[in-house]
Enzyme design. Sequence first.
Site, short mmCIF file in Angstrom:
data_model
loop_
_atom_site.label_atom_id
_atom_site.label_comp_id
_atom_site.label_asym_id
_atom_site.label_seq_id
_atom_site.Cartn_x
_atom_site.Cartn_y
_atom_site.Cartn_z
N GLU A 51 1.02 -1.03 -0.17
CA GLU A 51 0.53 0.27 0.47
C GLU A 51 0.76 1.10 -0.35
OE1 GLU A 51 0.08 -2.91 2.14
OE2 GLU A 51 -2.38 -3.27 1.66
N PHE A 113 -11.42 -7.90 13.35
CA PHE A 113 -10.67 -8.18 12.61
C PHE A 113 -10.37 -7.65 11.48
CE2 PHE A 113 -9.26 -10.17 8.89
CZ PHE A 113 -7.40 -10.88 9.15
N GLN A 114 -8.95 -7.22 11.68
CA GLN A 114 -8.67 -5.95 10.35
C GLN A 114 -8.68 -4.85 10.77
OE1 GLN A 114 -7.99 -7.34 6.41
NE2 GLN A 114 -6.06 -7.90 6.79
N LYS A 163 -17.42 -1.50 5.23
CA LYS A 163 -17.95 -2.32 4.40
C LYS A 163 -19.11 -2.27 3.72
CE LYS A 163 -16.15 -7.21 3.15
NZ LYS A 163 -16.74 -8.92 3.50
N MET A 469 24.15 9.05 2.69
CA MET A 469 24.13 10.75 3.02
C MET A 469 24.51 10.18 4.93
SD MET A 469 23.97 13.50 3.06
CE MET A 469 22.36 14.45 1.73
#
Lengths: 570, 88
Positions: A51, A113-114, A163, A469
């Site tokens: 993502e 969940f999630q 959802k 760097m």
Amino acid sequence: MDTVTGASSLVRALEDAGCEVIFGIPGGAILPAYDPLLDSVKIRHVLVRHEQGAGHAASGYAQATGRVGVCVATSGPGATNLVTPLADAYMDSVPIVAITGQVNRSMIGTDAFQEADIRSISLPITKHAFQVTDPADIPAVIAEAFALAAGGRPGPVLVDIPKDVLAATTTYTPAAPVAISRITPAANEIRRAAGLIASSRRPVFYIGGGVVRAGAAAELRTLAERTGIPVVTTLMARGAFPDSHRQHLGMPGMHGTVPAVAALQQSDLLIALGTRFDDRVTGVLDLFAPNAAVIHADIDPAEISKNRKADVPIVGDCKDVLVSLNAAVRRAPVLTSWWAYLDGLRDRFPLGYDWPADGKLAPQHVIERIGTLVGPEAIYTAGVGQHQMWAAQFVGYERPGSFINSGGLGTMGFAVPAAMGAQCGVPDRAVWAIDGDGCFQMTNQELVTCALDGIPIKVAIINNGNLGMVRQWQNLFYRGRYSNTGLSTHDRVPDFVALAEALGCAGLRCTEKSEVDDVIMRAMEVRDRPVVIDFVVGEDAQVWPMVAAGTGNDEIMTVRGIKPLFDEDL
Amino acid sequence: MNRHELSLVLRNAPGALARVVVLFSSRGVDVESLSLDPTERGDVSRMDVVVWLPAGRNPDQLVKQLSRLVDVKSVVAVADPARNQIGA
């Protein structure tokens, strides 16, 4: 008014908002949205591999096209993986809309969940965040999200949709156009600014990314040429004024050119447009441009006088401000002695570099050759670190939007996904990611996406075997104690050529100066898949000039210990 | 540190209060008191907040940063009440 699912409403709202490409990954909570997406003929979905890649791709797309970029993720970990790109887009004022799935309305707050409270997580790093609780609101929320992302000072907007809202039956009513007010620059401030410009002796245009976002490069050029005033372009503004123009002094700041830094320090008038006096530009603020009056124009009133008090504050879009200034400025200042001073610095302190003593490639040479051979019509992206600074210094930019990098947040791993997004937006341009070996190992999974989706980006890994760097700072400030900066990439772990092939790309390697041009030309000839070039460069090369953190800009060093503005009577 | 009073009109939208409070937190503002009250209009609330800012830090900057929030309909820095009393 049609009866549809919330998911269909979402896809239609995105189509109506002008969305043509989405970067995303499906998952449980966002699943309903992916069903109607399969039937959309207007929206292309690019299936990324992480993502974070979706978010940076949306940013690259937005910066290459000037349109709003869109990324999609599911709830929980999908959404939290968007946090870095949201923060990145917030810092660099990039218009993106992130759409996340959420658990069902009845499950919110139950540690389902999630489940992650992404709206709260994103509070300090988004312009605004919506959670849709009524499916009938979807078209209006999407329209408002796009308008907010693009309007005023651009930035990221989150839309979180449970959802069951996506699965519900609703009606689709096209959203009414969202009105975004545009502030007209105050006429009295424009007059005062014009007066100061005409009477100044050592003025300089201090140009920031706001000029790029506003699409005001042409107006800037007109005003610069009418007044003869020198121009410096910050990291976010590279390309806003042509590098080849004789009034351009280069980039100011921590790794800016001596003439650009000196122009700000010695100035009696800063004309700051779309810029925010960032610490990487100003150095120690109390020592920055001590004798300059300040005209500061920005679309965001909260930026004006934030770090440096503005004598003439102008709130407005940079394009409107420049149009107004072009009408108001009637007399050019006399700048003969100012230019004599600046030209002298330009002659004495050009950008340069040494070849590594160990016989390896000079990274600056590689980047300079890419810029020369690929040319100014291409788009270049960069990660963060030494290669980013060299990409800012040694590629000649002639067009706004031709250099896309992570300026404010400094996100390592930005280059590859941003290049992917940019290439989707402008398929006819060559897109080159100039990356480091450290950055590349953070996000190279998106090369699979590029290989499978016909996104033929080129990636030049400036492989110095180190977190370069950080190593440079350890060399300069930690007595050369190189703690945890070696990456073993010179021992071919990983072997970037083999890795490129495994990811579905062409892999090339270059270790000799005599091969540099040839390998770049060979990469340009490959059109059927992405190309990765492993440029094995010396590990001791450093970025110069440099203003050390915690010092004033007058202490700019051309190389270690040499401070021309500080030590010499110029 | 100096004491400042701010008065905001806030949209009654989910997350609006959180966004204001997070701004105080991320911009390093000390909050002394905060009250939120309904108004005659059903769609907005009034927030009165007393904050402390380091000496020399102008509350205007904070007002402008609060103004950027979509759910903040208006925000003003109320003049120091102690000073008002002296003037009265």
